[in-house]
Design a protein around this motif. Structure first.
Motif, PDB file in Angstrom:
ATOM      1  N   CYS A 248      28.857  38.857  44.216  1.00  0.00           N
ATOM      2  CA  CYS A 248      29.989  39.691  43.790  1.00  0.00           C
ATOM      3  C   CYS A 248      30.913  38.928  42.864  1.00  0.00           C
ATOM      4  N   SER A 249      31.254  37.709  43.241  1.00  0.00           N
ATOM      5  CA  SER A 249      32.231  37.004  42.419  1.00  0.00           C
ATOM      6  C   SER A 249      31.596  36.527  41.107  1.00  0.00           C
ATOM      7  N   GLU A 250      30.284  36.291  41.101  1.00  0.00           N
ATOM      8  CA  GLU A 250      29.612  35.959  39.828  1.00  0.00           C
ATOM      9  C   GLU A 250      29.744  37.094  38.832  1.00  0.00           C
ATOM     10  N   LYS A 251      29.653  38.337  39.336  1.00  0.00           N
ATOM     11  CA  LYS A 251      29.626  39.496  38.433  1.00  0.00           C
ATOM     12  C   LYS A 251      31.000  40.115  38.204  1.00  0.00           C
ATOM     13  N   CYS A 252      31.971  39.782  39.047  1.00  0.00           N
ATOM     14  CA  CYS A 252      33.297  40.423  38.951  1.00  0.00           C
ATOM     15  C   CYS A 252      33.902  40.176  37.570  1.00  0.00           C
ATOM     16  N   PRO A 253      34.317  41.239  36.863  1.00  0.00           N
ATOM     17  CA  PRO A 253      34.888  41.043  35.519  1.00  0.00           C
ATOM     18  C   PRO A 253      36.359  40.602  35.548  1.00  0.00           C
ATOM     19  N   SER A 254      37.018  40.704  36.700  1.00  0.00           N
ATOM     20  CA  SER A 254      38.443  40.304  36.763  1.00  0.00           C
ATOM     21  C   SER A 254      38.517  38.807  36.993  1.00  0.00           C
ATOM     22  N   LYS A 255      38.371  38.053  35.892  1.00  0.00           N
ATOM     23  CA  LYS A 255      38.219  36.599  36.034  1.00  0.00           C
ATOM     24  C   LYS A 255      39.537  35.844  35.896  1.00  0.00           C
ATOM     25  N   LYS A 256      40.636  36.589  35.739  1.00  0.00           N
ATOM     26  CA  LYS A 256      41.907  35.876  35.518  1.00  0.00           C
ATOM     27  C   LYS A 256      42.802  35.910  36.752  1.00  0.00           C
ATOM     28  N   THR A 257      42.181  36.035  37.907  1.00  0.00           N
ATOM     29  CA  THR A 257      42.961  36.068  39.149  1.00  0.00           C
ATOM     30  C   THR A 257      43.464  34.655  39.462  1.00  0.00           C
ATOM     31  N   PRO A 258      44.791  34.494  39.655  1.00  0.00           N
ATOM     32  CA  PRO A 258      45.313  33.151  39.967  1.00  0.00           C
ATOM     33  C   PRO A 258      44.615  32.576  41.211  1.00  0.00           C
ATOM     34  N   ASP A 259      44.230  31.302  41.115  1.00  0.00           N
ATOM     35  CA  ASP A 259      43.409  30.693  42.164  1.00  0.00           C
ATOM     36  C   ASP A 259      44.303  29.904  43.128  1.00  0.00           C
ATOM     37  N   ALA A 260      44.703  30.565  44.201  1.00  0.00           N
ATOM     38  CA  ALA A 260      45.645  29.940  45.144  1.00  0.00           C
ATOM     39  C   ALA A 260      45.017  28.716  45.806  1.00  0.00           C
ATOM     40  N   THR A 268      40.329  32.434  39.273  1.00  0.00           N
ATOM     41  CA  THR A 268      39.122  32.808  39.995  1.00  0.00           C
ATOM     42  C   THR A 268      38.877  34.293  39.740  1.00  0.00           C
ATOM     43  N   THR A 269      37.968  34.865  40.483  1.00  0.00           N
ATOM     44  CA  THR A 269      37.697  36.296  40.291  1.00  0.00           C
ATOM     45  C   THR A 269      38.419  37.095  41.376  1.00  0.00           C
ATOM     46  N   ALA A 270      38.595  38.410  41.118  1.00  0.00           N
ATOM     47  CA  ALA A 270      39.355  39.232  42.078  1.00  0.00           C
ATOM     48  C   ALA A 270      38.651  39.265  43.426  1.00  0.00           C
ATOM     49  N   ILE A 271      37.322  39.291  43.412  1.00  0.00           N
ATOM     50  CA  ILE A 271      36.615  39.144  44.694  1.00  0.00           C
ATOM     51  C   ILE A 271      36.115  37.702  44.729  1.00  0.00           C
ATOM     52  N   ASN A 272      36.444  36.996  45.782  1.00  0.00           N
ATOM     53  CA  ASN A 272      36.066  35.574  45.791  1.00  0.00           C
ATOM     54  C   ASN A 272      35.968  35.022  47.195  1.00  0.00           C
ATOM     55  N   ILE A 273      35.255  33.903  47.284  1.00  0.00           N
ATOM     56  CA  ILE A 273      35.240  33.075  48.492  1.00  0.00           C
ATOM     57  C   ILE A 273      35.966  31.799  48.054  1.00  0.00           C
ATOM     58  N   PRO A 274      37.082  31.425  48.739  1.00  0.00           N
ATOM     59  CA  PRO A 274      37.946  30.384  48.163  1.00  0.00           C
ATOM     60  C   PRO A 274      37.261  29.076  47.818  1.00  0.00           C
ATOM     61  N   PHE A 275      36.338  28.603  48.626  1.00  0.00           N
ATOM     62  CA  PHE A 275      35.625  27.376  48.280  1.00  0.00           C
ATOM     63  C   PHE A 275      34.295  27.364  49.029  1.00  0.00           C
ATOM     64  N   PRO A 276      33.348  26.559  48.576  1.00  0.00           N
ATOM     65  CA  PRO A 276      31.984  26.674  49.115  1.00  0.00           C
ATOM     66  C   PRO A 276      31.889  26.434  50.621  1.00  0.00           C
ATOM     67  N   GLN A 277      32.761  25.564  51.183  1.00  0.00           N
ATOM     68  CA  GLN A 277      32.659  25.277  52.628  1.00  0.00           C
ATOM     69  C   GLN A 277      33.576  26.170  53.461  1.00  0.00           C
ATOM     70  N   ALA A 278      34.077  27.269  52.874  1.00  0.00           N
ATOM     71  CA  ALA A 278      35.036  28.122  53.593  1.00  0.00           C
ATOM     72  C   ALA A 278      34.456  28.589  54.919  1.00  0.00           C
ATOM     73  N   ILE A 279      35.331  28.679  55.911  1.00  0.00           N
ATOM     74  CA  ILE A 279      34.969  29.234  57.231  1.00  0.00           C
ATOM     75  C   ILE A 279      36.016  30.275  57.581  1.00  0.00           C
ATOM     76  N   PRO A 280      35.671  31.530  57.724  1.00  0.00           N
ATOM     77  CA  PRO A 280      34.346  32.092  57.517  1.00  0.00           C
ATOM     78  C   PRO A 280      34.023  32.146  56.019  1.00  0.00           C
ATOM     79  N   LYS A 281      32.730  32.033  55.705  1.00  0.00           N
ATOM     80  CA  LYS A 281      32.338  32.085  54.290  1.00  0.00           C
ATOM     81  C   LYS A 281      32.092  33.548  53.942  1.00  0.00           C
ATOM     82  N   LYS A 282      33.201  34.237  53.704  1.00  0.00           N
ATOM     83  CA  LYS A 282      33.156  35.671  53.452  1.00  0.00           C
ATOM     84  C   LYS A 282      34.024  35.985  52.242  1.00  0.00           C
TER      85      LYS A 282
END
Ligand code: FAD
Ligand code: SF4
Ligand code: SF4
Length: 652
Positions: A248-260, A268-282
């Motif tokens: 989802c985040s690879e394809k999301c066109p809203s790529k200017k979402t501020p990355d908190a 980052t993208t509007a739909i995102n997983i904050p970082f690769p080791q996120a728990i939960p990774k959702k």
């Protein structure tokens, strides 16, 4: 009645400015006092043993101890009189240390005041009645608010101790600030490598239920039986279905979402997983930046998600959890440093915070761990670190030291040299505070091995030189001369403040907080993990600044308190509760509305509405007694008669 009075010397703490023997002599003349003495240390083992002997030998049925604050030793002395066969509420304490000897130097005045306080305590004791506690069942489950390293440690320790844990985290992943760090002092080991396995343990532990992207809505109840409403914010992704594949985040066109997560060093993208080791990774959709929500059309993520997990119609929900204890572990934030106009007030892209710098250093950060300037992507050759930006600054009412900045600045300067061997770093500091194990040695390495130049003094101005660098103007207060440095990048060690919403959470938990929003422990030295609300404990920086080792230690300490409390099957209530005189009560309900603990219910007595106290919930705060217009509510152990007896004793 036969009353015994013990006037404690507390070494020289009290006896230094109070004539304790004289106070005991005066106390001997008060009504019903049959025994009065002045031991050196009443709380010590010989002092307590002497009290027990006196109770037995003189047939005492009430005891007054004049010593320190009841917060210190009331429980100790209640246990002592109980051992000698008295009811623990046939005991009173007069505080002649904090209220007398520590605040006045005049011995005669102090001695008189101490005698007056003892007279009041004796007058009250003569009106005391034995009280008996009731027992109630405990819900052996703990709620932990905040999934930083402190909350994670507390959760794992409780879960390992066999206690079911509900962990509530505001963000979509646990990990807190530690998850954003590159390496950690003093060992400079990779933060993700030591935190990651703990985060995975949280996800996999059968005793832990994790509510991420959630917050506490409401707390009611009391120690052993809290009821907590948890607001689960809408993620717009069904986490039961989401596999964390990231399509989802690879394809999301809203790529200017501020990355908190990256401290806004990138997007980052509007739909995102904050970082690769996120728990939960959702995945989570940030609706403020999602085209589907903002423009009403897009739907790309819903189309590409192989699991059909995206759900734009999702609404937030409330779940209720019944728990016996609560641990607050909500950590901290960096303050808004842009109030410092002298550092550019946020206008210069290469003046960044220490946490932003951590993200630049990190291999999982926006630059893949290459230190580059946000303005032009160039590697900086000269980096200036400025410490105490918003710490120890009375001009903005932030007198406190943020504790870990001296150490992480040394770490960041060392890592800068590791990443960019040709670079040179300067550190402006006020003092170097490195009291931990191997900490001073670590900060010295920055100077001795890595050639970092430490300048004791403040920076007065930072501004661009128009040639691609910044001028840093300051003063070297050791040499007593001005300093001017051309820098490519400036890193600010920004002071910390309590997490957003900490004060509102404290009010829901009914715990105290200081003027900066940090939660207050019950006793600075002896109860650093407890709060004044029974069953609510503290862990990590939410209570005050702490580095990772100290946060982990306090997480474990809070867990130990929970496990100790749950080792019992039943708890006793404090019988100092409100009592309603149904003959006087007119059922107006004012007490029900004023009680902050929801401890008063409406009942019917012979067809008439009346108030009824739920004794296991009542905390004995006394609000209802002063609110009731009929004087129908009395607080056991602080009845009108008892208080008036004290006042009369003083006035006589
Ligand atoms: P946090 O890490 O702040 O975690 C609190 C958690 O609670 C967060 O996940 C937050 O989202 C959540 N939360 C907040 N409010 C709520 C709420 N109302 N409801 C639900 N959840 C909530 N220390 C070291 O020992 N070594 C280092 O190298 C080091 N480097 C550092 C570098 C920088 C730049 C900084 C700023 C700090 C550094 N520290 C270091 C200190 C370290 O960050 C802290 O000691 C540690 O993060 C404290 O953990 P915590 O769990 O108390 O708080
Ligand atoms: Fe993958 Fe779908 Fe989850 Fe996105 S929402 S991470 S596409 S499973
Ligand atoms: Fe991104 Fe579109 Fe999904 Fe919104 S709907 S998160 S903009 S892909």
């Amino acid at each position: 009645m036969r009353v015994g009075v013990f006037i404690c010397h507390c070494g020289s703490n009290i006896a230094g400015t109070v004539d304790c023997a004289r106070v005991a002599e005066i106390a001997g003349t008060f009504p019903d006092v049959v025994y009065a003495t002045d031991p050196m240390y009443t709380c010590a083992e010989p002092g307590q043993a002497a009290m027990e002997t006196a109770i037995r030998e003189h047939g005492l049925d009430g005891v007054v101890v004049a010593s320190c604050s009841p917060r210190m030793h009331e429980a100790t002395f209640r246990r002592t009189v109980e051992r000698a066969g008295l009811n623990r509420y046939m005991f009173e304490m007069a505080n002649i240390r904090e209220h007398v000897s520590w605040i006045g130097k005049n011995q005669e005045a102090n001695t008189n005041k101490a005698a007056e306080l003892v007279k009041m305590a004796v007058a009250k004791l003569r009106n005391n009645r034995p009280l008996t506690a009731k027992t109630f069942d405990i819900t052996k489950k703990v709620l932990i608010v905040g999934g930083g390293v402190a909350g994670i440690q507390a959760a794992l320790d409780c879960a390992e101790g066999g206690v079911p844990v509900v962990l509530v985290e505001r963000e979509s992943t646990i990990g807190g600030k530690m998850a954003k760090l590159d390496k950690t002092f003093p060992t400079v080991d990779c933060s993700a490598c030591i935190l990651g396995p703990k985060m995975v343990d949280v996800a996999q532990h059968p005793n832990i239920t994790l509510y991420a992207y959630s917050e506490i809505e409401e707390v009611s109840g009391y120690v052993g039986n809290f009821s907590v409403k948890v607001r689960r914010r809408a993620t717009y992704v069904d986490w039961e279905k989401c596999t964390g594949c990231g399509v989802c985040s690879e394809k999301c066109p809203s790529k200017k979402t501020p990355d908190a997560f990256n401290e806004f060093t990138g997007t980052t993208t509007a739909i995102n997983i904050p970082f690769p080791q996120a728990i939960p990774k959702k995945a989570v959709i940030d609706a403020r930046h999602c085209r589907q929500f903002v423009r009403g059309k897009c739907g790309v993520c819903a189309k590409v998600c192989p699991s059909g997990a995206v759900d734009y119609a999702m609404r937030e929900s409330i779940v209720t959890e019944e728990v016996g204890c609560i641990i607050a572990a909500t950590g901290y934030e960096l303050m808004d440093w842009t109030i410092y106009r002298e550092y550019g007030g946020g206008a210069y892209p290469d003046v960044i915070t220490s946490l932003q710098y951590e993200r630049l250093l990190s291999a999982s950060g926006p630059t893949g761990g290459h230190i580059t300037r946000p303005s032009d992507g160039r590697e900086p050759q000269t980096v200036v670190f400025i410490q105490c930006v918003g710490s120890r600054d009375n001009s903005i009412d932030r007198p406190h030291c943020s504790g870990f900045c001296c150490m992480y600045t040394a770490k960041q300067a060392i890592l800068t040299k590791d990443h960019l061997p040709l670079s040179h770093s300067y550190v402006f500091y006020m003092d170097i505070r490195t009291p931990g194990k191997m900490y001073d040695e670590f900060s010295r390495r920055a100077v001795e091995e890595y050639g970092v130049e430490y300048i004791r003094g403040r920076v007065s101005a930072v501004y661009p030189d128009g040639l691609g660098q910044y001028v840093v103007m300051g003063a070297d207060t050791l040499l007593g001369e001005p300093v001017e440095i051309r820098a490519d990048m400036i890193v600010l060690a920004v002071g910390i403040e309590a997490a957003k919403g900490a004060s509102s959470l404290a009010e829901k938990l009914r715990i105290s907080y200081d003027k900066y929003g940090f939660f207050m422990e019950s006793h600075v030295k002896l109860k650093p993990v407890e709060t004044n609300t029974a069953g609510v404990f503290l862990a990590g920086v939410c209570q005050g600044t702490k580095d990772i080792p100290a946060s982990v230690a306090q997480g474990s300490a809070a867990a130990a308190k929970v496990l100790a409390l749950f080792a019992r099957d039943k708890l006793e209530n404090d019988p100092q509760t409100a009592q309603v005189d149904v003959r006087r009560c007119v059922g107006c309900g004012k007490c029900i509305r004023c009680c902050p603990f929801g401890a008063i219910a409406e009942t019917e007595v012979r067809g008439e509405k009346k108030a009824q106290i739920i004794e296991t919930v009542c905390q004995g705060c006394g609000l209802c007694t002063s609110t009731c217009p009929q004087g129908a509510v009395q607080l056991s152990h602080s009845t009108d008669n008892q208080i008036l007896a004290e006042v009369n004793a003083l006035c006589r």
